[in-house]
Motif scaffolding. Structure first.
Motif, short mmCIF file in Angstrom:
data_model
loop_
_atom_site.label_atom_id
_atom_site.label_comp_id
_atom_site.label_asym_id
_atom_site.label_seq_id
_atom_site.Cartn_x
_atom_site.Cartn_y
_atom_site.Cartn_z
N PRO A 193 34.38 35.83 43.76
CA PRO A 193 34.24 37.21 42.78
C PRO A 193 32.82 37.44 42.68
O PRO A 193 31.97 36.54 42.21
CB PRO A 193 35.09 36.77 41.52
CG PRO A 193 35.83 35.50 41.87
CD PRO A 193 34.82 34.81 42.90
N TYR A 221 29.95 40.60 40.73
CA TYR A 221 29.88 41.76 39.98
C TYR A 221 28.35 41.95 39.75
O TYR A 221 27.78 40.95 39.14
CB TYR A 221 30.55 41.67 38.90
CG TYR A 221 30.33 42.99 37.83
CD1 TYR A 221 30.56 44.21 38.22
CD2 TYR A 221 29.46 42.87 36.62
CE1 TYR A 221 30.49 45.30 37.48
CE2 TYR A 221 29.38 43.84 35.93
CZ TYR A 221 29.83 44.91 36.31
OH TYR A 221 29.47 46.30 35.36
N ILE A 231 35.04 39.03 46.62
CA ILE A 231 35.49 40.06 45.95
C ILE A 231 34.56 41.17 45.09
O ILE A 231 34.20 40.53 44.09
CB ILE A 231 36.81 39.50 45.18
CG1 ILE A 231 37.52 38.80 45.85
CG2 ILE A 231 37.63 40.68 44.61
CD1 ILE A 231 38.51 39.32 47.16
N ASN A 232 34.34 42.25 45.50
CA ASN A 232 33.21 42.87 44.70
C ASN A 232 34.09 43.77 44.02
O ASN A 232 34.90 44.59 43.94
CB ASN A 232 32.72 44.02 46.15
CG ASN A 232 31.67 44.86 45.32
OD1 ASN A 232 30.70 44.23 44.19
ND2 ASN A 232 31.41 45.91 45.43
N ASP A 233 33.68 43.49 42.57
CA ASP A 233 34.46 43.73 41.43
C ASP A 233 33.72 45.13 40.94
O ASP A 233 33.33 44.86 39.62
CB ASP A 233 34.68 42.77 40.36
CG ASP A 233 35.50 43.03 39.24
OD1 ASP A 233 36.45 43.96 39.40
OD2 ASP A 233 35.30 42.48 38.19
N ASN A 267 35.56 48.32 38.28
CA ASN A 267 35.59 46.99 37.73
C ASN A 267 36.96 46.59 37.18
O ASN A 267 37.44 47.40 36.48
CB ASN A 267 34.57 46.64 36.74
CG ASN A 267 34.49 45.63 36.02
OD1 ASN A 267 34.97 45.34 35.22
ND2 ASN A 267 33.71 44.63 36.90
N LYS A 273 36.81 39.46 36.20
CA LYS A 273 36.88 38.22 36.77
C LYS A 273 38.01 37.73 37.17
O LYS A 273 38.48 37.24 38.34
CB LYS A 273 35.76 37.46 36.29
CG LYS A 273 35.33 36.10 37.28
CD LYS A 273 34.71 35.03 36.62
CE LYS A 273 34.69 34.02 37.62
NZ LYS A 273 33.98 32.67 36.96
N ALA A 312 39.85 39.75 39.64
CA ALA A 312 39.04 39.55 41.12
C ALA A 312 39.33 38.25 41.65
O ALA A 312 39.58 38.06 42.88
CB ALA A 312 37.47 39.42 40.81
N LEU A 313 39.50 37.17 40.91
CA LEU A 313 39.90 35.98 41.53
C LEU A 313 41.27 35.85 41.89
O LEU A 313 41.56 35.41 43.00
CB LEU A 313 39.90 34.98 40.17
CG LEU A 313 39.96 33.56 40.57
CD1 LEU A 313 39.12 32.89 41.63
CD2 LEU A 313 39.78 32.48 39.29
N GLY A 316 41.34 37.42 45.14
CA GLY A 316 40.66 36.49 46.27
C GLY A 316 41.88 35.53 46.84
O GLY A 316 41.92 35.38 48.07
N ASP A 373 32.08 30.26 42.04
CA ASP A 373 31.04 31.38 41.51
C ASP A 373 29.90 31.40 42.52
O ASP A 373 29.38 30.63 43.21
CB ASP A 373 30.57 31.08 40.31
CG ASP A 373 31.49 31.55 39.07
OD1 ASP A 373 32.70 31.90 39.40
OD2 ASP A 373 31.63 30.90 37.90
N TYR A 415 44.96 45.61 40.69
CA TYR A 415 43.71 45.97 41.10
C TYR A 415 43.80 47.05 42.18
O TYR A 415 45.23 47.03 42.66
CB TYR A 415 43.07 44.80 41.78
CG TYR A 415 43.64 44.15 42.71
CD1 TYR A 415 43.65 44.37 43.95
CD2 TYR A 415 44.32 42.79 42.44
CE1 TYR A 415 44.20 43.55 44.94
CE2 TYR A 415 44.91 42.16 43.28
CZ TYR A 415 44.87 42.47 44.71
OH TYR A 415 45.76 41.81 45.53
#
Length: 314
Positions: A10, A12, A41-43, A71, A74, A77-78, A81, A94, A302
């Motif tokens: 993830p 950002y 994963i572009n948050d 956004n 995280k 986003a995880l 993924g 990370d 998301y």
């Protein structure tokens, strides 16, 4: 052919870290097995993060990307993924290189021994500030006593290896308000642990602010325990008991000595105390009700604006 290993990252606003990360992780994955992928994963980044992912994919097709429409945080986003990773083993990590990717070798070795989950436990937290170390210790102490049958390991972050069976189990968790450390712990499976020393950030700065960490801790407690509600039940019974005893004493004293003029200060103090307790109790209930409302709405966790590298949900 599906990859053997998927690394989920993830990001950002991490334009300064992506190339450094790939320079470290690609040779490690190549030495383990050439069937690998790195899924960023572009948050909802507002810098050049997405452009750098595109350039990295053009250079190395096994580097892929998922771009959120905004956004989402995280934890979400995880989760995304895990949805998009296609490997037999999935490793969240990370991008800041505080979790050294060299330990992926040890994780894969444990996985190949037959473990479904391999945790990476921090041997110490020297890279954290004094305040963060103390608050983290307090959080793990509290959550450890409130989480019941789900044992959440202390000093274990998102850096871990998950077998495809474990990933499939995690994808069955559909809640919108997510505390991934608790969800990871709740699935069980055969688990091994390695220890490592966390490094300093390779570039950039942490995007988590103290209030965000507090909210994450609150999310963890509320998501995996009803103990706060029970505490207020016990507190209410205790206060009611002592209030009854005090009332009986006042009535008895009045019968014996006559009516006494009440004190303004003591009356105000008691009123403020009990009003404060009531508001705190309502706040605790409100946290649970807010999560019920969020789950009932059934909104998507998301939204994806685009994917890079043909990545799809397996």
């Amino acid at each position: 052919m599906n990859p053997e290993i998927s690394v989920v990252v993830p990001v950002y606003n991490e334009e300064a870290s992506i190339d450094l990360f790939l320079a470290r992780v690609e040779p490690i994955l190549e030495a383990i097995d050439p069937r690998w992928e790195v899924v960023f994963i572009n948050d909802g980044s507002s810098d050049a993060t997405l452009d750098i992912i595109r350039i990295a994919h053009a250079r190395e097709p096994r580097v892929k990307g998922v771009d959120f429409s905004r956004n989402f945080g995280k934890e979400v986003a995880l989760s995304a993924g895990l949805d998009f990773a296609a490997g037999r083993a999935v490793i969240p990590i990370d991008v800041d290189l505080q979790d050294p990717p060299e330990y992926i070798v040890d994780m894969v070795a444990k996985w190949r021994e037959g473990f479904d989950v391999v945790l990476a436990k921090r041997a110490d937290r020297k890279t954290d500030t004094h305040l963060k170390r103390n608050t983290a210790a307090l959080f793990y102490w509290v959550i450890g006593r409130m989480s019941g049958r789900v044992a959440i390991p202390a000093n274990v972050g998102d850096f871990r290896l998950l077998d495809r069976r474990a990933v499939s189990a995690l994808r069955a968790y559909t809640e919108r308000e997510r505390f991934m450390k608790g969800i990871f712990a709740s699935i069980g499976f055969r688990t091994a642990t390695i220890t490592y020393v966390r490094a300093q950030r390779a570039a950039g700065e942490s995007k988590f602010r103290p209030w965000q960490l507090f909210n994450l801790a609150l999310e963890g407690i509320v998501s995996f325990s009803t103990a706060p509600l029970k505490v207020w039940t016990y507190l209410g019974v205790t206060v009611a008991f002592f209030g009854f005893v005090y009332m009986a004493l006042i009535m008895l004293r009045t019968l014996i000595t006559g009516v006494d003029v009440p004190g303004y200060a003591s009356l105000l103090s008691v009123t403020l105390l009990f009003n404060g307790l009531i508001l705190i109790g309502l706040g605790v209930q409100g946290e649970y009700i807010a999560r019920i409302v969020s789950e009932v709405k059934r909104r998507p966790r998301y939204l994806v604006r685009e994917t890079i590298g043909g990545v799809e949900q397996p």
